[in-house]
Design an enzyme around this catalytic site. Structure first.
Site, PDB file in Angstrom:
ATOM      1  CG  ASP A   1      -1.949   1.018   1.204  1.00  0.00           C
ATOM      2  OD1 ASP A   1      -2.826   0.903   0.345  1.00  0.00           O
ATOM      3  OD2 ASP A   1      -1.886   1.958   2.008  1.00  0.00           O
TER       4      ASP A   1
ATOM      5  CB  THR B   1      -2.016   6.057  -2.379  1.00  0.00           C
ATOM      6  OG1 THR B   1      -2.044   4.646  -2.280  1.00  0.00           O
ATOM      7  CG2 THR B   1      -3.072   6.632  -1.503  1.00  0.00           C
ATOM      8  CB  THR B   2       0.890   3.283  -5.842  1.00  0.00           C
ATOM      9  OG1 THR B   2       0.586   2.615  -4.628  1.00  0.00           O
ATOM     10  CG2 THR B   2       2.316   2.989  -6.210  1.00  0.00           C
TER      11      THR B   2
ATOM     12  CG  ASP C   1      -6.591   0.317  -0.992  1.00  0.00           C
ATOM     13  OD1 ASP C   1      -6.589   1.213  -0.117  1.00  0.00           O
ATOM     14  OD2 ASP C   1      -5.553  -0.089  -1.547  1.00  0.00           O
TER      15      ASP C   1
END
Ligand code: ADP
Ligand code: MG
Length: 546
Positions: A62, A95-96, A393
């Site tokens: 994550d 997010t990544t 997520d």
């Protein structure tokens, strides 16, 4: 000379970095941070093991978690961590993606700076590109409704994709639970569907395996039933929620009590007992057979409640009280005199069960509850934690899809399509900004490129093939089939994602890039900033930079 003069104004021990040096350092740091998470992107991305100073181990994929745990000290690095957090809180997924795009935007900006293009030109070009990209994104997006369970489950499943637990059937089971949970707590307000993710409670308990994770249509309270004489299970529960102590608060009695005979002592205790009995009588009168109390419950009160056949839990967390209220329809009352039948809520069943050696109270079978619980199971703490992150997520992605009502295809297809369209737009705009818009388009390709690399395919050949697909009329949904290890049509592979996640990722990536590029003067009052810890995710040098 002037610089030395200015330096003297600053307190001792502070450093100042000016102009291009400041830009270069910040860009390099931002890029390094992105590199640190890049290899985790996609379902075939790698995991990272993070060991804290205290020796705690986290194994995760994550992006937000990795960045948070890395303890980055450099201000530009911190800004990158901030966008990951924003992405996480706004949409709960992607997010990544946002950090990796930001890193690439910075790298491209550094090339442009090398070619003597001024930072302000880059910024204005990037701004034009962002708003165009978002407009194009809206036009690519396809509608999705809250009733479209099938597609919502695909979205939930893709969002969990890269987490270790997400392999095989586990993903499908969890995706189904998540969609049920999210659609259950969704509310219509002013013509809009609103989802308050806080009302999907996640309760983690090690033991069993991920497949045993279950959805409870109500609330699981991490408390036991207070008295052994109370039933362990009640059907057709009538629930009272009390924010009142079922105790005699001794501190309220300021006056000194003088007891001079045993009779007086008994009378005093009798009096106390009577007061507690009166409290319990009020509860009995309301018709409640289950009580959740935010404060304490005295032994004597427990005894009377038990005698009346009422089940009770004490010291229940405030957040749980709110969820219980949403799930059962009960009102939280702050004085016992207020407690009436109308304040009570309902649940089909209230039962104490032992989960992994701990007593928990299940309030379930609620009718149309607006708060639900997912009881997350897994054989080790690491798995439970990662399962929780995957579920978070998926909840984020599902809610985002429902709230904005649009989805796009994943696997790098959307980024590639936006890049293709932006390149055409760049030519339209012309002038100095053209180069920046082109750079922005190239930067977006980092997503399909990274996904390609995660499969071991040759990135150059594959990107050429993918670009060619997107030049054609019906090519916009082509991306990287990471399991088939080839270019593929994403919709037929069920790789779909909420538009909102992509939109937020572009917005936050552009914002942080702009912020970093704008800085041409850094004053550091306590020594030089630290670079992020080295050694992760190929944080070597970057082309064209030192
Ligand atoms: P993020 O933190 O950005 O959500 P992830 O590690 O979850 O990062 O990876 C998301 C990326 O992986 C997205 O671009 C998504 O489209 C892609 N992806 C997820 N599942 C698949 C799949 N089965 N095939 C191809 N791409 C996928
Ligand atoms: Mg994701």
């Amino acid at each position: 000379m002037a610089e030395i003069g200015q330096q003297n104004v600053l307190p001792e021990g502070s450093t100042r970095v000016l102009g291009k040096d400041a830009q270069r350092t910040n860009i390099a740091v931002g890029y390094l941070v992105a590199q640190a998470v890049k290899s985790t992107l996609g379902p075939r991305g790698m995991d990272k093991m993070l060991v804290s100073e205290l020796g705690d181990i986290i194994i995760t994929n994550d992006g937000a978690t990795i960045l948070k745990e890395m303890n980055i000290g450099h201000p530009a690095g911190k800004m990158m961590v901030e966008i990951a957090k924003t992405q996480d809180s706004e949409v709960g997924d992607g997010t990544t993606t946002s950090v990796v795009i930001a890193g690439e935007l910075l790298r491209k900006a550094s090339d442009l700076l090398d070619n003597d293009i001024h930072a302000s030109t880059i910024i204005s070009g990037y701004k034009l590109a962002t708003s165009r990209a978002i407009a194009e994104l809206e036009s690519i997006g396809e509608p999705i409704k809250i009733t479209d369970t099938e597609n919502l489950q695909k979205i939930a499943s893709i969002a969990m994709g890269s987490k270790t637990i997400g392999v095989g059937t586990g993903k499908d089971v969890l995706a189904k639970l998540v969609v049920q949970a999210v659609t259950q707590v969704a509310e219509q307000r002013g013509g809009k569907t609103i989802i308050d993710k806080d009302y999907v409670k996640l309760e983690k308990k090690k033991g069993n395996d991920v497949l045993q994770t279950q959805l409870v249509n109500g609330v699981v309270v991490d408390k036991e039933i207070v008295h052994s004489g109370m039933p362990k299970k009640i059907a057709n529960a009538k629930i009272g929620l009390l924010d009142v102590a079922l105790e005699i608060e001794k501190t309220e009695v300021d006056a000194r009590i003088n007891i001079s005979s045993p009779e007086q002592m008994t009378a005093f205790l009798d009096q106390e007992e009577k007061m507690l009995k009166t409290m319990v009588d009020k509860i009995v009168k309301s018709g409640a057979n289950v009580i959740f109390c935010q404060k304490g419950i005295d032994d004597v009160a427990q005894h009377y409640l038990s005698k009346a056949g009422i089940v009770a839990c004490r010291r229940v967390k405030k957040s749980d009280m709110e969820k219980l209220s949403r799930a059962t329809g009960a009102q939280i009352v702050t004085t016992l005199d207020d407690l009436g039948t109308k304040d009570l809520g309902n649940a089909g069943s209230v039962e104490e069960r032992k989960i992994a050696g701990e007593q928990m109270t299940f309030v379930e079978q609620c009718k149309d509850p607006k708060a639900v619980t997912i009881l997350v199971r897994g054989s080790t703490d690491h798995i439970v934690d990662e399962a929780e992150r995957a579920i978070v997520d998926a909840i984020g992605a599902t809610s985002s899809a429902i709230e904005l009502g649009k989805y796009v295809t994943g696997g790098g297809s959307t980024e590639m399509e936006l890049a293709t369209r932006l390149r055409k737009y760049a030519v339209e705009v012309g002038g100095r900004e053209q180069l920046a818009i082109q750079a922005y388009a190239d930067a977006l390709e980092v997503i399909p490129k990274t996904l390609t690399e995660s499969t071991g395919l040759d990135a150059i050949d594959t990107l050429v093939e993918l670009r060619a697909k997107h030049e054609k009329k019906d090519g916009k949904t082509y991306g990287i089939d990471v399991y088939g290890v080839k270019v593929g049509e994403m919709k037929s592979l069920n790789v779909i994602e909420p538009l909102k996640v992509k939109k937020q990722a572009l917005q936050s990536a552009s914002e942080v890039t702009e912020m970093i590029l704008r800085i041409d003067d850094m004053i550091l009052s306590r020594g030089r900033p630290q670079m992020p810890p080295g050694g992760m995710g190929g944080m070597g040098g970057m082309p064209g930079m030192e």
